[in-house]
Structures are given as structure tokens and as C-alpha cells.
Design a protein around this motif. Structure first.
Motif, PDB file in Angstrom:
ATOM      1  N   UNK A  70     -48.274 -39.712  11.876  1.00 39.03           N
ATOM      2  CA  UNK A  70     -47.101 -39.286  11.108  1.00 39.03           C
ATOM      3  C   UNK A  70     -46.627 -40.368  10.133  1.00 39.03           C
ATOM      4  N   UNK A  71     -46.592 -41.637  10.589  1.00 36.73           N
ATOM      5  CA  UNK A  71     -46.071 -42.688   9.708  1.00 36.73           C
ATOM      6  C   UNK A  71     -47.004 -42.937   8.528  1.00 36.73           C
ATOM      7  N   UNK A  72     -48.317 -42.717   8.742  1.00 34.66           N
ATOM      8  CA  UNK A  72     -49.278 -42.878   7.656  1.00 34.66           C
ATOM      9  C   UNK A  72     -49.087 -41.795   6.606  1.00 34.66           C
ATOM     10  N   UNK A  73     -48.785 -40.588   7.065  1.00 33.67           N
ATOM     11  CA  UNK A  73     -48.575 -39.475   6.139  1.00 33.67           C
ATOM     12  C   UNK A  73     -47.390 -39.790   5.235  1.00 33.67           C
ATOM     13  N   UNK A  74     -46.317 -40.321   5.823  1.00 32.37           N
ATOM     14  CA  UNK A  74     -45.138 -40.701   5.027  1.00 32.37           C
ATOM     15  C   UNK A  74     -45.514 -41.802   4.041  1.00 32.37           C
ATOM     16  N   UNK A  75     -46.232 -42.787   4.544  1.00 31.81           N
ATOM     17  CA  UNK A  75     -46.644 -43.920   3.703  1.00 31.81           C
ATOM     18  C   UNK A  75     -47.493 -43.453   2.516  1.00 31.81           C
ATOM     19  N   UNK A  76     -48.268 -42.398   2.741  1.00 34.44           N
ATOM     20  CA  UNK A  76     -49.128 -41.888   1.666  1.00 34.44           C
ATOM     21  C   UNK A  76     -48.391 -40.970   0.700  1.00 34.44           C
ATOM     22  N   UNK A  77     -47.100 -40.722   0.963  1.00 39.87           N
ATOM     23  CA  UNK A  77     -46.307 -40.023  -0.050  1.00 39.87           C
ATOM     24  C   UNK A  77     -45.893 -38.599   0.274  1.00 39.87           C
ATOM     25  N   UNK A  78     -45.977 -38.222   1.563  1.00 40.36           N
ATOM     26  CA  UNK A  78     -45.546 -36.883   1.968  1.00 40.36           C
ATOM     27  C   UNK A  78     -44.345 -37.021   2.909  1.00 40.36           C
ATOM     28  N   UNK A  79     -43.197 -36.486   2.529  1.00 40.00           N
ATOM     29  CA  UNK A  79     -42.004 -36.594   3.374  1.00 40.00           C
ATOM     30  C   UNK A  79     -41.531 -35.205   3.794  1.00 40.00           C
ATOM     31  N   UNK A  80     -41.123 -35.083   5.042  1.00 45.10           N
ATOM     32  CA  UNK A  80     -40.742 -33.793   5.607  1.00 45.10           C
ATOM     33  C   UNK A  80     -39.252 -33.763   5.938  1.00 45.10           C
ATOM     34  N   UNK A  81     -38.594 -32.681   5.534  1.00 49.03           N
ATOM     35  CA  UNK A  81     -37.237 -32.397   6.000  1.00 49.03           C
ATOM     36  C   UNK A  81     -37.391 -31.366   7.113  1.00 49.03           C
ATOM     37  N   UNK A  82     -37.249 -31.794   8.376  1.00 45.06           N
ATOM     38  CA  UNK A  82     -37.638 -30.911   9.476  1.00 45.06           C
ATOM     39  C   UNK A  82     -36.651 -29.769   9.709  1.00 45.06           C
ATOM     40  N   UNK A  83     -37.153 -28.751  10.403  1.00 50.30           N
ATOM     41  CA  UNK A  83     -36.327 -27.632  10.834  1.00 50.30           C
ATOM     42  C   UNK A  83     -35.161 -28.196  11.658  1.00 50.30           C
ATOM     43  N   UNK A  84     -33.942 -27.758  11.363  1.00 45.41           N
ATOM     44  CA  UNK A  84     -32.795 -28.213  12.140  1.00 45.41           C
ATOM     45  C   UNK A  84     -32.327 -29.624  11.802  1.00 45.41           C
ATOM     46  N   UNK A  85     -32.882 -30.181  10.742  1.00 50.27           N
ATOM     47  CA  UNK A  85     -32.435 -31.455  10.125  1.00 50.27           C
ATOM     48  C   UNK A  85     -32.707 -32.724  10.921  1.00 50.27           C
ATOM     49  N   UNK A  86     -32.510 -32.694  12.249  1.00 49.51           N
ATOM     50  CA  UNK A  86     -32.803 -33.878  13.089  1.00 49.51           C
ATOM     51  C   UNK A  86     -32.162 -35.151  12.561  1.00 49.51           C
ATOM     52  N   UNK A  87     -30.857 -35.104  12.371  1.00 46.51           N
ATOM     53  CA  UNK A  87     -30.130 -36.298  11.957  1.00 46.51           C
ATOM     54  C   UNK A  87     -29.524 -36.975  13.176  1.00 46.51           C
ATOM     55  N   UNK A  88     -29.050 -38.193  12.980  1.00 44.16           N
ATOM     56  CA  UNK A  88     -28.355 -38.901  14.053  1.00 44.16           C
ATOM     57  C   UNK A  88     -26.859 -38.775  13.808  1.00 44.16           C
ATOM     58  N   UNK A  89     -26.226 -37.856  14.556  1.00 48.26           N
ATOM     59  CA  UNK A  89     -24.833 -37.498  14.303  1.00 48.26           C
ATOM     60  C   UNK A  89     -23.855 -38.642  14.500  1.00 48.26           C
ATOM     61  N   UNK A  90     -24.196 -39.571  15.393  1.00 48.19           N
ATOM     62  CA  UNK A  90     -23.251 -40.651  15.675  1.00 48.19           C
ATOM     63  C   UNK A  90     -23.519 -41.876  14.807  1.00 48.19           C
ATOM     64  N   UNK A  91     -24.400 -41.714  13.806  1.00 45.92           N
ATOM     65  CA  UNK A  91     -24.614 -42.777  12.827  1.00 45.92           C
ATOM     66  C   UNK A  91     -24.046 -42.328  11.484  1.00 45.92           C
ATOM     67  N   UNK A  92     -23.786 -43.294  10.616  1.00 49.42           N
ATOM     68  CA  UNK A  92     -23.187 -42.961   9.327  1.00 49.42           C
ATOM     69  C   UNK A  92     -24.222 -42.321   8.397  1.00 49.42           C
ATOM     70  N   UNK A  93     -23.701 -41.746   7.321  1.00 48.99           N
ATOM     71  CA  UNK A  93     -24.557 -41.164   6.291  1.00 48.99           C
ATOM     72  C   UNK A  93     -25.548 -42.208   5.791  1.00 48.99           C
ATOM     73  N   UNK A  94     -25.035 -43.385   5.465  1.00 52.93           N
ATOM     74  CA  UNK A  94     -25.920 -44.397   4.873  1.00 52.93           C
ATOM     75  C   UNK A  94     -26.960 -44.900   5.877  1.00 52.93           C
ATOM     76  N   UNK A  95     -26.568 -45.005   7.139  1.00 54.20           N
ATOM     77  CA  UNK A  95     -27.542 -45.419   8.162  1.00 54.20           C
ATOM     78  C   UNK A  95     -28.649 -44.379   8.307  1.00 54.20           C
ATOM     79  N   UNK A  96     -28.278 -43.099   8.273  1.00 55.53           N
ATOM     80  CA  UNK A  96     -29.288 -42.048   8.343  1.00 55.53           C
ATOM     81  C   UNK A  96     -30.224 -42.106   7.135  1.00 55.53           C
ATOM     82  N   UNK A  97     -29.656 -42.331   5.967  1.00 57.99           N
ATOM     83  CA  UNK A  97     -30.495 -42.411   4.760  1.00 57.99           C
ATOM     84  C   UNK A  97     -31.467 -43.581   4.857  1.00 57.99           C
TER      85      UNK A  97
END
Ligand SMILES: Nc1ncnc2c1ncn2[C@@H]1O[C@H](COP(=O)(O)OP(=O)(O)OP(=O)(O)O)[C@@H](O)[C@H]1O
Ligand SMILES: [Mg+2]
Length: 237
Positions: A70-97
Motif C-alpha cells: 500500500x505505501x509503495x502505491x502511494x509513493x508511486x502517485x496513487x492516493x485513495x480516499x477510502x469508503x467512510x473517510x477513515x479520519x482520526x476524529x480526536x486529531x485536528x484537521x491539520x494533523x489529519x492532513x
């Protein structure tokens, strides 16, 4: 750019994808449509390196993708916004970014990329210190897209970004996707919002029970009798 050929995938003995062939060309927005359980998320998990296909081939920019982590795929230029977002709710916007910029290539130039994300989503700059769980659904979707953009992708893959959003918000998110695409990022968009997705996309594929049932230009698919019957309902004219 992205080529998927004869892809087969299973969970245990349960076969989900049976020979899926599709492609995303440079600069395109491609919609991937289909009913619940068709295998859309499974296909994305294969592309993202989260699930090993049973058979078939995937190529990205001419090189095999099938065995990539998965990390290689990102490194090669493919980024995924997953189903259901999978964010860290208890972290700030900027930390998530910031989490989106973990790949070494993305680390360089992280600050300017963050500026780019804030330019696309000004509300996230205003909210950058707030916890993600305090944001509205639409704003959270912006964080999820922004996090993927932090990886500096050439292909952005989104799994049902409109889910749970009011129609006006969907319109504005889709408008921003068009802007991102004009900035040079190709897009593979999984959607159940058939009308909106085909209006945005250059081309689309309909996935049914793990197979591509129809494909073509957005306007052609919108007028396809089968597509109209199956996805646009009895009110479609
Ligand atoms: N982890 C898993 N283990 C076993 N079966 C799974 C798993 N994930 C999905 N499936 C099954 O695989 C099939 C395809 O699921 P998938 O999530 O790819 O569909 P989808 O097209 O994304 O659907 P939706 O529109 O509901 O998100 C479904 O029958 C589902 O029940
Ligand atoms: Mg899904």
C-alpha cells in the motif's frame, strides 16, 4: 495510465471480482458505478495494494502494480480516499492532513502542498486547529480528500465521497473534484450517485456482480436503456 486487466479477487472462497478490465487515461475523470455489493470497494482495495488479486494484471504508468504494498502505491502517485473517510476524529484537521504526506516524496514540499489544500478548501484553513469529529460531514469529506492530495498524487481514487451528504454539498464537492482534475490529477470516482458522477466524468464503467456490465462516455451511459432502467429508476425520462 492505470490499466486493470482481467482482475479476479476473492475473500476466502467467495469470489467478488470475475475478470474486471478497465483503464484510466491521463487527465481523465472515470466513474465506477454499480449497486451495493458489486465489488467496487474490492477493486479499489486491489488497486491500493490492500488486497492481493487472485488473477489478472494491474499496471500503473506502464509498470506492474499487482504485488505492490500500500505505501509503495502511494509513493508511486496513487492516493485513495477510502469508503467512510477513515479520519482520526480526536486529531485536528491539520494533523489529519499531515498524515497524508507520509511518503518520502510527499514530505518534500509538504508546506506548499498544505497551502494548496487550503486554497481548494478554505474552510479547512479556518478550522485547522479543530478536532475532526467537530466538523460537518461535508467538511470531513474535504479533510479526507485533502489528506489524499497531501500525497501529491497523479491519480486520486475516491470511494463514494458523496455518501451521506446533502445534494448541494455533493455538487460543491464534485465541483472541487473538477478543479482538482483541471490541476492535472486524474480521478477514479466510485459512486452510487449515477447522475452526478456521469455528469462529472469523461467516461464511466458499470460494475455488476464483479463484472463490467457497461462502459462508455458519460452521456452515452446516461442514455443507455439498461443503465436507465437499473440505476435511474422509473422516473428517468
Ligand atoms: N472483508 C470481506 N470479507 C468477506 N466478504 C467481503 C468482505 N468485504 C466485502 N465482501 C463481500 O464482497 C462483495 C463486494 O463487496 P464490496 O464492498 O466490494 O462492494 P461495493 O460495490 O463496494 O458495495 P457498496 O456499494 O455497498 O460499498 C459483497 O458481497 C461483500 O459482502
Ligand atoms: Mg463499497
Amino acid at each position: 495510465m492505470l490499466e486493470v486487466e482481467g482482475l479476479e479477487a476473492s475473500y476466502g472462497s467467495f469470489r467478488v471480482l470475475s475478470g474486471v478490465t478497465l483503464e484510466v487515461r491521463p487527465g481523465e475523470i472515470v466513474a465506477l458505478l454499480g449497486p451495493n455489493g458489486a465489488g467496487k470497494t474490492t477493486l479499489i482495495r486491489c488497486i491500493a495494494g490492500l488486497l492481493r488479486p487472485r488473477a489478472g494484471a494491474m499496471r500503473w504508468e506502464g509498470r506492474p502494480l499487482g504485488q505492490a504494498e500500500a505505501h509503495t502505491v502511494v509513493e508511486r502517485g496513487v492516493a485513495v480516499v477510502p469508503e467512510g473517510r477513515r479520519l482520526f476524529g480526536s486529531m485536528s484537521v491539520e494533523e489529519n492532513l499531515a498524515l497524508g504526506a507520509f511518503a518520502p516524496r510527499a514530505r518534500r514540499g509538504e508546506a506548499s502542498r498544505l497551502e494548496g489544500v487550503y486554497a481548494i478548501f478554505p474552510v479547512l484553513r479556518e478550522r485547522r486547529r479543530q478536532l475532526v469529529r467537530a466538523l460537518s460531514g461535508g467538511q470531513q469529506q474535504m479533510v479526507a480528500i485533502g489528506r489524499a492530495l497531501m500525497a501529491d498524487p497523479r491519480l486520486l481514487v475516491l470511494d463514494e465521497p458523496s455518501l451521506g451528504l446533502a445534494p448541494r454539498l455533493v455538487e460543491s464537492i464534485f465541483g472541487l473534484l473538477r478543479e482538482i482534475n483541471r490541476g492535472g490529477v486524474s480521478i477514479l470516482l466510485v459512486e452510487q450517485n449515477v447522475h452526478a458522477a456521469l455528469a462529472l466524468a469523461h467516461r464511466g464503467y458499470i460494475l455488476e456482480a464483479g463484472r463490467v456490465a457497461a462502459e462508455g462516455q458519460g452521456s452515452v451511459l446516461l442514455n443507455d436503456a439498461h443503465v436507465r432502467r437499473a440505476y435511474l429508476g422509473p422516473l428517468a425520462r
